[in-house]
Scaffold this active site. Sequence first.
Site, mmCIF file in Angstrom:
data_model
loop_
_atom_site.group_PDB
_atom_site.id
_atom_site.type_symbol
_atom_site.label_atom_id
_atom_site.label_comp_id
_atom_site.label_asym_id
_atom_site.label_seq_id
_atom_site.Cartn_x
_atom_site.Cartn_y
_atom_site.Cartn_z
ATOM 1 N N CYS A 28 0.955 -1.030 0.099
ATOM 2 C CA CYS A 28 -0.063 0.066 -0.001
ATOM 3 C C CYS A 28 0.982 1.174 0.095
ATOM 4 O O CYS A 28 2.167 1.102 -0.301
ATOM 5 C CB CYS A 28 -1.022 -0.062 1.015
ATOM 6 S SG CYS A 28 -0.015 0.063 2.877
ATOM 7 N N ARG A 49 -3.512 -0.601 5.374
ATOM 8 C CA ARG A 49 -4.000 -1.802 4.674
ATOM 9 C C ARG A 49 -3.022 -3.121 4.508
ATOM 10 O O ARG A 49 -3.599 -4.138 4.741
ATOM 11 C CB ARG A 49 -4.380 -1.081 3.340
ATOM 12 C CG ARG A 49 -5.605 -0.098 3.378
ATOM 13 C CD ARG A 49 -5.617 0.570 1.979
ATOM 14 N NE ARG A 49 -4.595 1.590 1.867
ATOM 15 C CZ ARG A 49 -4.452 2.181 0.533
ATOM 16 N NH1 ARG A 49 -5.166 1.881 -0.272
ATOM 17 N NH2 ARG A 49 -3.331 2.959 0.579
ATOM 18 N N ASP A 105 -7.977 3.820 1.240
ATOM 19 C CA ASP A 105 -6.979 4.263 2.233
ATOM 20 C C ASP A 105 -7.904 4.900 3.210
ATOM 21 O O ASP A 105 -8.725 5.707 2.906
ATOM 22 C CB ASP A 105 -6.227 5.379 1.332
ATOM 23 C CG ASP A 105 -5.014 6.058 2.267
ATOM 24 O OD1 ASP A 105 -4.989 5.650 3.394
ATOM 25 O OD2 ASP A 105 -4.203 6.727 1.905
#
Length: 185
Positions: free
Chosen positions: A35, A41, A153
């Site tokens: 990420c 994440r 996000d």
Amino acid sequence: MQPRSHINQDMTSQRPHDIIARAAASDKIRILFVCLGNICRSPAAQGVMQQIIDSRGLTEKYLLDSCGFYGGHAGELPDKRMRVHAARRGYKLDHRSRTIRTWDFESFDIIVAMDDRNFQDLMEIAPSAEDQRKIVRMIDFQRHHPCQDCVPDPYYGGAEGFELVLDLLEDACSGMIDEIEGNRT
Ligand code: 4NP
């Protein structure tokens, strides 16, 4: 940055199912989750996937790691909010943030992007077309969230964003493992 000549700019031509079938032939399958910051994440994906693998008795068959493109949190534990939400579902996230390295493409069989920006950035830095073929999108393995086009996000949002990330990861990680194991000979 000028695109390199080997770069495949057509993201729709990536075929995640071919990549999974090829990786499934390995004795030990190495998966890298990617990420931006490697504090929300991708470490959550690593934790969720590890638990799925352990619960299915597959611990020795997989090696998992995660990383990010932005180095501002290097060495840190996952974001406190991510850890709290994950802990409520039984996941302990203790990965330390790190940035991606060129040799990660050599060290891993499957490289999993959380969103399209991660995917495109990975395609740009991949050393070869063969390495590009290892890159997949996490969301392509979901089975219960057809309206989602990425793992969004959560960093600048609220609690619901962290819950959504975990919902998507639980769905997509189990989808990915089912597909890999279904391809085992
Ligand atoms: P992640 O979330 O990519 O899921 O780890 C983010 C974490 C930190 C930042 C952005 C996104 N940041 O800008 O510091």
